[in-house]
Every structure is written in C-alpha cells, then in structure tokens.
Design a protein around this motif. Structure first.
Motif, mmCIF file in Angstrom:
data_model
loop_
_atom_site.group_PDB
_atom_site.id
_atom_site.type_symbol
_atom_site.label_atom_id
_atom_site.label_comp_id
_atom_site.label_asym_id
_atom_site.label_seq_id
_atom_site.Cartn_x
_atom_site.Cartn_y
_atom_site.Cartn_z
ATOM 1 N N VAL A 67 0.870 -1.140 -0.003
ATOM 2 C CA VAL A 67 0.044 -0.139 0.000
ATOM 3 C C VAL A 67 0.847 1.106 0.019
ATOM 4 N N GLY A 68 0.351 2.173 -0.724
ATOM 5 C CA GLY A 68 1.256 3.462 -0.763
ATOM 6 C C GLY A 68 2.116 3.892 -1.878
ATOM 7 N N VAL A 69 2.268 2.507 -2.781
ATOM 8 C CA VAL A 69 3.344 2.890 -3.815
ATOM 9 C C VAL A 69 2.647 3.162 -4.947
ATOM 10 N N LYS A 70 3.358 3.820 -6.053
ATOM 11 C CA LYS A 70 2.748 4.361 -7.171
ATOM 12 C C LYS A 70 2.741 3.013 -8.108
ATOM 13 N N LEU A 71 1.708 3.148 -8.770
ATOM 14 C CA LEU A 71 1.375 1.932 -10.114
ATOM 15 C C LEU A 71 1.545 2.741 -11.285
ATOM 16 N N VAL A 72 2.513 2.331 -12.134
ATOM 17 C CA VAL A 72 3.103 2.931 -13.339
ATOM 18 C C VAL A 72 2.820 1.387 -14.471
ATOM 19 N N ASP A 73 2.347 2.049 -15.589
ATOM 20 C CA ASP A 73 2.128 1.221 -16.687
ATOM 21 C C ASP A 73 3.548 0.764 -17.104
ATOM 22 N N ALA A 74 3.931 -0.607 -17.425
ATOM 23 C CA ALA A 74 5.424 -0.867 -17.807
ATOM 24 C C ALA A 74 5.727 -0.622 -18.687
ATOM 25 N N VAL A 83 -1.601 2.742 -5.006
ATOM 26 C CA VAL A 83 -2.181 1.431 -4.285
ATOM 27 C C VAL A 83 -2.835 1.798 -3.111
ATOM 28 N N VAL A 84 -3.820 1.608 -2.692
ATOM 29 C CA VAL A 84 -4.502 2.181 -1.394
ATOM 30 C C VAL A 84 -4.969 0.916 -0.673
#
Length: 165
Positions: A67-74, A83-84
């Motif tokens: 939780v708390g990380v950024k999701l990026v399109d690879a 991400v919550v």
C-alpha cells in the motif's frame, strides 16, 4: 555599364488583406478549440478506484506489493495512481486429470491471487471511457502491465467505481 538599383515598393492590396484575415481566423479557431477542450477536461474530471487482479503469483513475491506505492504502466510509463489496498488469497488450480479425464479443482500450492485497489484521477473522454494520465484508457477487462517499486507483472482490471469527494 550601369545597374538599376531602384526597388519597387510593395503596396498593401486586397489579397494581402484576405490572407491576413484568414490567418487571424485560424489562430482564433485554434485558441477557441484548445480553451474549450481544457474546460471540458476539467468538467469531466473524476476520481476513480479500480481493482487490478494478478493471478497465480508465487507466494515469495506477494509481500513485494505494498500500500502507498505508485502504480505505473510498464509499457508506456503512464502513472496509473496510488495503491490504497492489497488483498490476497490462495490461488486455485482448475484443470483436467489426464488419467481419469475428470475435472480437477483445488488449491495451487505456493501461489496466490492478489488484488490491488488503486486510486487515480481520470477524465471521461468523448466515447465515455476513463482516461488516466492523459492517455491510458482504463476499463473493466483491460490488461494492466504493472510496474511498482518491488514488483512487475500483468494483471486485469476487474472493477471500477467513481469516488465522490
């Protein structure tokens, strides 16, 4: 031998006036279209929460999704949100027992299905689809090539809902 060095002065005529009016009209139309698109983008802006499911991840990698990380399109590097929430459950194997020909259903050892909930800002485009980070179209069923600081994988969007602020 003498050279004529006189230059003919150009006079402003009707054709020059028409060209000037056309250029001004094109510039005004472009400014109007850009201004209306920006206003429309702000008007169609929404906050989304969507779920991405990763299936049959080896258990040793489940703790890398946090939780708390950024999701990026690879693939195209779009920022897809934060991400919550993260949930996981034991993965299920469904297949055929080749000796008996029967359907086999059971736990897949040492593997989990992981669902992440992602919060992001988006706009609704003209076709009614959610667009994240200026170009990534998100919809239920979309393949998400995800990259996070400690995990990279392929998942699928299984649910989208708009969050009212």
């Amino acid at each position: 031998m003498s050279v004529n060095t006189t230059q003919k002065k150009h006079k402003f005529n009707v054709i020059d006036a028409v060209i000037l009016v056309v250029i001004c009209a094109v510039v005004a139309a472009a400014a109007f279209l850009l201004g209306s698109r920006n206003a429309q983008s702000e008007q169609n802006s929404v906050t989304l929460e969507y779920i991405v499911e990763f299936r049959t991840i080896r258990d040793e990698f489940v703790d890398n999704i946090n939780v708390g990380v950024k999701l990026v399109d690879a693939s195209k590097k779009y920022s897809l949100g934060d991400v919550v929430a993260v949930t996981s459950k034991t993965a299920t194997f469904i297949g055929t027992d080749f000796t008996s020909g029967q359907l086999v259903y059971g736990d897949y050892p040492d593997h989990s299905d992981v669902q992440i909930t992602v919060r992001s800002n988006a706009v609704i485009n003209d076709s009614g689809r959610y667009v994240i980070d200026g170009g990534y179209e998100m919809s239920v069923g979309a393949t998400v090539y995800a990259r996070m600081p400690d995990y990279t994988g392929t998942g699928y969007c299984t649910q989208i809902k708009e969050i009212k602020d």
